[in-house]
Design a protein around this motif. Structure first.
Motif, PDB file in Angstrom:
ATOM      1  N   GLU A  85      -4.416   8.668  -1.939  1.00  0.00           N
ATOM      2  CA  GLU A  85      -3.716   7.413  -1.630  1.00  0.00           C
ATOM      3  C   GLU A  85      -4.708   6.295  -1.296  1.00  0.00           C
ATOM      4  OE1 GLU A  85      -2.580   8.286   3.065  1.00  0.00           O
ATOM      5  OE2 GLU A  85      -1.385   9.168   1.452  1.00  0.00           O
ATOM      6  N   SER A  86      -5.801   6.627  -0.609  1.00  0.00           N
ATOM      7  CA  SER A  86      -6.812   5.617  -0.308  1.00  0.00           C
ATOM      8  C   SER A  86      -7.442   5.082  -1.590  1.00  0.00           C
ATOM      9  CB  SER A  86      -7.895   6.201   0.600  1.00  0.00           C
ATOM     10  OG  SER A  86      -7.354   6.584   1.850  1.00  0.00           O
ATOM     11  N   THR A  87      -7.693   5.988  -2.524  1.00  0.00           N
ATOM     12  CA  THR A  87      -8.253   5.581  -3.811  1.00  0.00           C
ATOM     13  C   THR A  87      -7.262   4.710  -4.587  1.00  0.00           C
ATOM     14  OG1 THR A  87      -9.545   7.630  -3.913  1.00  0.00           O
ATOM     15  CG2 THR A  87      -9.226   6.432  -5.977  1.00  0.00           C
ATOM     16  N   MET A  88      -5.979   5.083  -4.548  1.00  0.00           N
ATOM     17  CA  MET A  88      -4.952   4.302  -5.226  1.00  0.00           C
ATOM     18  C   MET A  88      -4.881   2.883  -4.670  1.00  0.00           C
ATOM     19  SD  MET A  88      -1.971   7.222  -5.374  1.00  0.00           S
ATOM     20  CE  MET A  88      -0.672   6.116  -5.927  1.00  0.00           C
ATOM     21  N   ASN A  89      -4.906   2.767  -3.348  1.00  0.00           N
ATOM     22  CA  ASN A  89      -4.803   1.449  -2.724  1.00  0.00           C
ATOM     23  C   ASN A  89      -6.027   0.586  -3.034  1.00  0.00           C
ATOM     24  OD1 ASN A  89      -2.300   2.083  -1.569  1.00  0.00           O
ATOM     25  ND2 ASN A  89      -3.261   2.978   0.239  1.00  0.00           N
TER      26      ASN A  89
ATOM     27  N   GLY B 173       2.847  14.278   0.965  1.00  0.00           N
ATOM     28  CA  GLY B 173       2.212  15.541   1.293  1.00  0.00           C
ATOM     29  C   GLY B 173       1.261  15.429   2.472  1.00  0.00           C
ATOM     30  N   ASP B 174       1.082  16.534   3.219  1.00  0.00           N
ATOM     31  CA  ASP B 174       0.248  16.480   4.424  1.00  0.00           C
ATOM     32  C   ASP B 174      -1.169  17.010   4.217  1.00  0.00           C
ATOM     33  OD1 ASP B 174       0.804  19.153   4.126  1.00  0.00           O
ATOM     34  OD2 ASP B 174       1.889  19.371   6.029  1.00  0.00           O
ATOM     35  N   ARG B 175      -1.526  17.378   2.995  1.00  0.00           N
ATOM     36  CA  ARG B 175      -2.873  17.879   2.746  1.00  0.00           C
ATOM     37  C   ARG B 175      -3.877  16.734   2.751  1.00  0.00           C
ATOM     38  NH1 ARG B 175      -2.336  21.732  -2.473  1.00  0.00           N
ATOM     39  NH2 ARG B 175      -4.593  21.919  -2.063  1.00  0.00           N
ATOM     40  N   PHE B 176      -5.086  17.039   3.177  1.00  0.00           N
ATOM     41  CA  PHE B 176      -6.131  16.012   3.266  1.00  0.00           C
ATOM     42  C   PHE B 176      -6.392  15.365   1.911  1.00  0.00           C
ATOM     43  CE2 PHE B 176     -10.652  14.847   2.914  1.00  0.00           C
ATOM     44  CZ  PHE B 176     -10.698  13.842   3.861  1.00  0.00           C
ATOM     45  N   ALA B 177      -6.268  16.135   0.856  1.00  0.00           N
ATOM     46  CA  ALA B 177      -6.516  15.594  -0.486  1.00  0.00           C
ATOM     47  C   ALA B 177      -5.617  14.409  -0.791  1.00  0.00           C
ATOM     48  CB  ALA B 177      -6.312  16.684  -1.535  1.00  0.00           C
TER      49      ALA B 177
ATOM     50  N   ASP C  43       4.698   3.308  -8.303  1.00  0.00           N
ATOM     51  CA  ASP C  43       4.898   3.985  -7.030  1.00  0.00           C
ATOM     52  C   ASP C  43       4.559   3.101  -5.837  1.00  0.00           C
ATOM     53  OD1 ASP C  43       2.169   3.973  -7.520  1.00  0.00           O
ATOM     54  OD2 ASP C  43       2.069   6.135  -7.859  1.00  0.00           O
ATOM     55  N   LYS C  44       4.149   1.857  -6.070  1.00  0.00           N
ATOM     56  CA  LYS C  44       3.807   0.933  -4.986  1.00  0.00           C
ATOM     57  C   LYS C  44       4.887  -0.116  -4.752  1.00  0.00           C
ATOM     58  CE  LYS C  44      -1.183   1.123  -4.922  1.00  0.00           C
ATOM     59  NZ  LYS C  44      -1.297   0.729  -3.527  1.00  0.00           N
ATOM     60  N   ALA C  45       6.071   0.084  -5.330  1.00  0.00           N
ATOM     61  CA  ALA C  45       7.215  -0.819  -5.125  1.00  0.00           C
ATOM     62  C   ALA C  45       6.865  -2.265  -5.470  1.00  0.00           C
ATOM     63  CB  ALA C  45       7.738  -0.718  -3.689  1.00  0.00           C
ATOM     64  N   MET C  46       6.602  -2.504  -6.740  1.00  0.00           N
ATOM     65  CA  MET C  46       6.288  -3.858  -7.187  1.00  0.00           C
ATOM     66  C   MET C  46       7.444  -4.813  -6.891  1.00  0.00           C
ATOM     67  SD  MET C  46       5.631  -5.354 -11.044  1.00  0.00           S
ATOM     68  CE  MET C  46       4.032  -4.585 -11.304  1.00  0.00           C
ATOM     69  N   PHE C  47       7.114  -6.001  -6.390  1.00  0.00           N
ATOM     70  CA  PHE C  47       8.106  -7.050  -6.228  1.00  0.00           C
ATOM     71  C   PHE C  47       7.613  -8.292  -6.962  1.00  0.00           C
ATOM     72  CE2 PHE C  47       5.318  -7.097  -2.478  1.00  0.00           C
ATOM     73  CZ  PHE C  47       4.856  -8.401  -2.466  1.00  0.00           C
TER      74      PHE C  47
ATOM     75  N   ASP D  17       0.864  -1.176   0.000  1.00  0.00           N
ATOM     76  CA  ASP D  17       0.000   0.000   0.000  1.00  0.00           C
ATOM     77  C   ASP D  17       0.902   1.228   0.000  1.00  0.00           C
ATOM     78  OD1 ASP D  17      -2.409  -1.322  -0.059  1.00  0.00           O
ATOM     79  OD2 ASP D  17      -2.760  -1.210   2.101  1.00  0.00           O
ATOM     80  N   VAL D  18       0.333   2.374  -0.362  1.00  0.00           N
ATOM     81  CA  VAL D  18       1.135   3.587  -0.491  1.00  0.00           C
ATOM     82  C   VAL D  18       0.571   4.714   0.363  1.00  0.00           C
ATOM     83  CG1 VAL D  18      -0.156   4.479  -2.488  1.00  0.00           C
ATOM     84  CG2 VAL D  18       2.233   5.155  -2.159  1.00  0.00           C
ATOM     85  N   THR D  19       1.476   5.516   0.906  1.00  0.00           N
ATOM     86  CA  THR D  19       1.150   6.789   1.539  1.00  0.00           C
ATOM     87  C   THR D  19       1.877   7.874   0.764  1.00  0.00           C
ATOM     88  OG1 THR D  19       0.828   5.887   3.767  1.00  0.00           O
ATOM     89  CG2 THR D  19       1.429   8.215   3.610  1.00  0.00           C
ATOM     90  N   LEU D  20       1.196   8.957   0.452  1.00  0.00           N
ATOM     91  CA  LEU D  20       1.833  10.076  -0.235  1.00  0.00           C
ATOM     92  C   LEU D  20       2.467  11.015   0.793  1.00  0.00           C
ATOM     93  CD1 LEU D  20      -0.867  10.781  -2.962  1.00  0.00           C
ATOM     94  CD2 LEU D  20       1.294   9.552  -3.234  1.00  0.00           C
TER      95      LEU D  20
END
Length: 228
Positions: A124-128, A115-119, A140-144, A110-113
């Protein structure tokens, strides 16, 4: 089981030293770090040398760079890492356990961006969620991926953009991805530079055009177009 971390770089002199230094604990535990330079003009390749096991050059383009790194890697498991993405602690244990369970395996975090803005929390929640529903792993999710499986699908398709989407589609035909809840931290610089709403709309539009069959070369030009 050894892990090979492969980092495609291009003009990353302002961040590559910190990124590579963060991987020192992995190297101390016997894993390897490979930086693949796509023709940097700012000394990135030289900066990588002190903090990597191997620095090589290749043609420009993440797909070509990552394939070049994989060809020189010695690890049984390959992890492809963007220069502006930070891995979680004990990443080697997490990845190797996931791949050892029922090889050959592949997956992502999973990914965290950054930046500290709520957006960014929404993005990131949508991406995950999108990744878990679609099974398509973006870079950007570090594929292995288990090395044998990577070689079976022929590595990354030689595309200037959407290479991560393309290889995910190949891999899904052979094995279901593993989604790890531990998080990588990816830079939010793309959204911050171009504007959050504009960036989200652009990325969704590019993916839609790709799935509709648009030439990836045209998508690459659109991706790097800085016009409004």
């Amino acid at each position: 089981m050894q892990l090979s971390v492969i980092i495609p770089v291009l003009n990353e002199a302002d961040r590559i030293v910190a990124s590579a230094r963060a991987l020192a604990p992995l190297r101390a535990r016997g894993h390897e770090v490979i930086c693949v330079d796509g023709g940097s003009s700012d000394g990135t390749a030289t900066l990588c040398e002190a903090h990597s096991d191997l620095v090589i050059g290749s043609g420009k383009g993440r797909a070509r760079q990552m394939n070049a790194g994989a060809a020189r890697a010695s690890g049984e498991v390959l992890l492809f890492l963007h220069a502006d993405t930070a891995l979680p602690e004990r990443v080697d244990e997490l990845v190797i356990d996931a791949c050892r369970d029922q090889p050959p395996r592949w997956g992502c975090f999973d990914v965290t961006l950054s930046g500290d803005r709520f957006a960014f929390r929404v993005i990131e929640s949508t991406m995950n969620l999108r990744t878990r529903i679609s099974g398509v792993v973006t870079g950007d999710k570090a594929m292995f991926v288990d090395r044998t499986l990577f070689e079976t699908v022929g590595g990354y398709p030689d595309l200037p953009l959407m290479e991560d989407v393309a290889i995910s589609r190949r891999l899904k035909r052979l094995a279901s991805p593993v989604f790890l809840h531990d998080r990588v931290v990816a830079s939010s610089r793309y959204w911050e530079r171009r504007g959050i709403a504009r960036s989200v709309i652009r990325m969704w539009a590019l993916r839609l055009r790709y799935f509709l069959g648009t030439d990836p070369a045209r998508l690459e030009r659109a991706y790097y177009d800085e016009s409004p």
